[in-house]
Design a protein around this motif. Structure first.
Motif, PDB file in Angstrom:
ATOM      1  N   UNK A  22      21.073  39.243  14.300  1.00 48.88           N
ATOM      2  CA  UNK A  22      21.194  38.880  15.706  1.00 48.88           C
ATOM      3  C   UNK A  22      22.461  39.381  16.369  1.00 48.88           C
ATOM      4  N   UNK A  23      23.405  39.871  15.585  1.00 50.54           N
ATOM      5  CA  UNK A  23      24.674  40.297  16.148  1.00 50.54           C
ATOM      6  C   UNK A  23      24.572  41.446  17.137  1.00 50.54           C
ATOM      7  N   UNK A  24      23.738  42.500  16.877  1.00 44.59           N
ATOM      8  CA  UNK A  24      23.667  43.587  17.853  1.00 44.59           C
ATOM      9  C   UNK A  24      23.258  43.116  19.239  1.00 44.59           C
ATOM     10  N   UNK A  25      22.293  42.165  19.292  1.00 54.26           N
ATOM     11  CA  UNK A  25      21.870  41.666  20.591  1.00 54.26           C
ATOM     12  C   UNK A  25      22.970  40.843  21.241  1.00 54.26           C
ATOM     13  N   UNK A  26      23.701  40.056  20.416  1.00 56.22           N
ATOM     14  CA  UNK A  26      24.775  39.250  20.960  1.00 56.22           C
ATOM     15  C   UNK A  26      25.913  40.126  21.470  1.00 56.22           C
ATOM     16  N   UNK A  27      26.078  41.294  20.841  1.00 56.22           N
ATOM     17  CA  UNK A  27      27.179  42.174  21.190  1.00 56.22           C
ATOM     18  C   UNK A  27      26.798  43.208  22.237  1.00 56.22           C
ATOM     19  N   UNK A  28      25.576  43.132  22.777  1.00 61.49           N
ATOM     20  CA  UNK A  28      25.149  44.094  23.780  1.00 61.49           C
ATOM     21  C   UNK A  28      26.052  44.055  25.005  1.00 61.49           C
ATOM     22  N   UNK A  29      26.369  45.215  25.515  1.00 59.40           N
ATOM     23  CA  UNK A  29      27.056  45.284  26.793  1.00 59.40           C
ATOM     24  C   UNK A  29      26.027  45.079  27.901  1.00 59.40           C
ATOM     25  N   UNK A  30      26.460  44.743  29.116  1.00 66.47           N
ATOM     26  CA  UNK A  30      25.509  44.630  30.230  1.00 66.47           C
ATOM     27  C   UNK A  30      24.717  45.920  30.446  1.00 66.47           C
ATOM     28  N   UNK A  31      25.363  47.060  30.202  1.00 69.49           N
ATOM     29  CA  UNK A  31      24.682  48.350  30.364  1.00 69.49           C
ATOM     30  C   UNK A  31      23.609  48.542  29.294  1.00 69.49           C
ATOM     31  N   UNK A  32      23.922  48.187  28.066  1.00 79.83           N
ATOM     32  CA  UNK A  32      22.944  48.323  26.980  1.00 79.83           C
ATOM     33  C   UNK A  32      21.765  47.380  27.192  1.00 79.83           C
ATOM     34  N   UNK A  33      22.047  46.165  27.590  1.00 78.40           N
ATOM     35  CA  UNK A  33      20.970  45.209  27.827  1.00 78.40           C
ATOM     36  C   UNK A  33      20.123  45.632  29.021  1.00 78.40           C
ATOM     37  N   UNK A  34      20.773  46.150  30.061  1.00 80.40           N
ATOM     38  CA  UNK A  34      20.031  46.614  31.222  1.00 80.40           C
ATOM     39  C   UNK A  34      19.093  47.753  30.879  1.00 80.40           C
ATOM     40  N   UNK A  35      19.570  48.693  30.063  1.00 85.09           N
ATOM     41  CA  UNK A  35      18.732  49.817  29.644  1.00 85.09           C
ATOM     42  C   UNK A  35      17.572  49.332  28.782  1.00 85.09           C
ATOM     43  N   UNK A  36      17.856  48.401  27.866  1.00 90.73           N
ATOM     44  CA  UNK A  36      16.792  47.889  26.985  1.00 90.73           C
ATOM     45  C   UNK A  36      15.696  47.209  27.799  1.00 90.73           C
ATOM     46  N   UNK A  37      16.069  46.401  28.789  1.00 89.54           N
ATOM     47  CA  UNK A  37      15.082  45.704  29.611  1.00 89.54           C
ATOM     48  C   UNK A  37      14.292  46.697  30.459  1.00 89.54           C
ATOM     49  N   UNK A  38      14.988  47.700  31.010  1.00 91.98           N
ATOM     50  CA  UNK A  38      14.303  48.716  31.812  1.00 91.98           C
ATOM     51  C   UNK A  38      13.289  49.477  30.971  1.00 91.98           C
ATOM     52  N   UNK A  39      13.643  49.798  29.742  1.00 89.60           N
ATOM     53  CA  UNK A  39      12.718  50.499  28.846  1.00 89.60           C
ATOM     54  C   UNK A  39      11.536  49.613  28.473  1.00 89.60           C
ATOM     55  N   UNK A  40      11.784  48.314  28.288  1.00 91.73           N
ATOM     56  CA  UNK A  40      10.705  47.376  28.007  1.00 91.73           C
ATOM     57  C   UNK A  40       9.731  47.323  29.177  1.00 91.73           C
ATOM     58  N   UNK A  41      10.248  47.202  30.385  1.00 90.42           N
ATOM     59  CA  UNK A  41       9.384  47.135  31.563  1.00 90.42           C
ATOM     60  C   UNK A  41       8.561  48.409  31.724  1.00 90.42           C
ATOM     61  N   UNK A  42       9.183  49.541  31.459  1.00 87.70           N
ATOM     62  CA  UNK A  42       8.454  50.801  31.567  1.00 87.70           C
ATOM     63  C   UNK A  42       7.331  50.873  30.532  1.00 87.70           C
ATOM     64  N   UNK A  43       7.616  50.445  29.296  1.00 87.61           N
ATOM     65  CA  UNK A  43       6.605  50.502  28.244  1.00 87.61           C
ATOM     66  C   UNK A  43       5.414  49.596  28.562  1.00 87.61           C
ATOM     67  N   UNK A  44       5.671  48.464  29.244  1.00 86.79           N
ATOM     68  CA  UNK A  44       4.607  47.534  29.603  1.00 86.79           C
ATOM     69  C   UNK A  44       3.692  48.098  30.687  1.00 86.79           C
ATOM     70  N   UNK A  45       4.150  49.148  31.367  1.00 87.90           N
ATOM     71  CA  UNK A  45       3.351  49.747  32.428  1.00 87.90           C
ATOM     72  C   UNK A  45       2.799  51.116  32.062  1.00 87.90           C
ATOM     73  N   UNK A  46       2.989  51.514  30.805  1.00 88.27           N
ATOM     74  CA  UNK A  46       2.429  52.776  30.327  1.00 88.27           C
ATOM     75  C   UNK A  46       0.976  52.586  29.915  1.00 88.27           C
ATOM     76  N   UNK A  47       0.174  53.638  30.097  1.00 89.55           N
ATOM     77  CA  UNK A  47      -1.189  53.625  29.580  1.00 89.55           C
ATOM     78  C   UNK A  47      -2.267  53.351  30.597  1.00 89.55           C
TER      79      UNK A  47
END
Length: 264
Positions: A22-47
């Motif tokens: 769980x440490x990588x998620x706890x240590x995420x920067x706002x930029x890293x978390x923002x990118x991860x969420x943006x990529x998640x949202x994009x993947x949910x709209x693919x296909x």
């Protein structure tokens, strides 16, 4: 001593590894978390493959006067790049037959072409004009393409609620220097994986306009908005797009989205 089959040392190791994961998620920067969420949202709209839509766009000036336009849009999902779309105006007579083709790219500026029936020719829209108003509306040309993750620097702000919906509040800064925006603040619904609100800031950093997304409907594995209200807080003008028809899973050929096809 054993605890449900685990020895004390082994149990301690399992707990340590669980916390370590769980440490990588706890240590995420706002930029890293923002990118991860943006990529998640994009993947949910693919296909979705392809989409056909019919809509009405209403232009409202600062005095409340309204102009209504009817249009259709076809969208084609590509494998390795951004989506392609073509919009056709059906009514009124002064814009009937006008078409706009957009090729969205992940890393480069989008390609866009406009066919004006009065001139009977196709005009390529310069990337320097992406911030210009689309057909006199409050929607800029750059608002009309698919919003690829790679086009922005992302930053997570907070998890909160908007109109009773759980959302991620995010900041995204366009990577293109030709963008008309310095940044955008997005309020993305956690269930829809789509925005409920976007605040657009001009190049000076001042709030320019606010888009409100309403009437989301579930369509198979996807959620699709059926009304977008773009409110320019600087000019007091608004543009509202309302969908009467949205169909996903459509199959289109590549030729349907070539610039040569606009004259047909």
């Amino acid at each position: 001593m054993n605890f449900r089959g685990f020895s004390i040392p082994l149990l301690s190791l399992v707990l340590f590894l669980t916390l370590l994961q769980g440490l990588p998620l706890l240590a995420e920067t706002p930029e890293e978390k923002g990118l991860r969420i943006a990529q998640l949202n994009e993947s949910k709209n693919d296909g979705f493959k392809g989409e056909y839509a019919e809509m009405v766009m209403v232009l409202i000036n600062a005095h409340g006067d309204k102009v209504e336009r009817k249009m259709t849009t076809k969208t084609r999902e590509t494998n390795d790049d951004g989506d392609q779309s073509i919009s056709v105006f059906l009514w009124p007579a002064d814009v009937k037959g006008t078409k706009m083709l957009t090729w969205t790219h992940k890393d480069d500026d989008d390609d866009q072409w406009l066919y004006m029936p009065a001139l009977k020719r196709v005009k390529r829209i310069s990337s320097r004009n992406k911030s210009g108003a689309f057909m006199g509306s409050e929607f800029a040309y750059e608002d009309l393409g698919s919003q690829e993750v790679e086009k922005y620097h992302h930053k997570f702000i907070e998890e909160t609620t908007l109109d009773g919906r759980e959302i991620w509040k995010m900041e995204r800064v366009p990577t293109s220097k030709k963008s008309g925006y310095s940044k955008q603040i997005t309020y993305v619904d956690k269930e829809y994986h789509q925005p409920l609100r976007i605040e657009y800031f001009d190049r000076k950093g001042d709030l320019m306009k606010i888009a409100t997304f309403r009437d989301y409907r579930e369509m198979g594995d996807f959620w699709r908005v059926h009304e977008i209200d773009m409110d320019n807080v600087q000019t007091k003008k608004r543009s509202i797009i309302t969908w009467s028809t949205r169909e996903i899973g459509k199959k289109y050929s590549e030729y349907d989205f070539e610039s040569d096809s606009l004259v047909n």
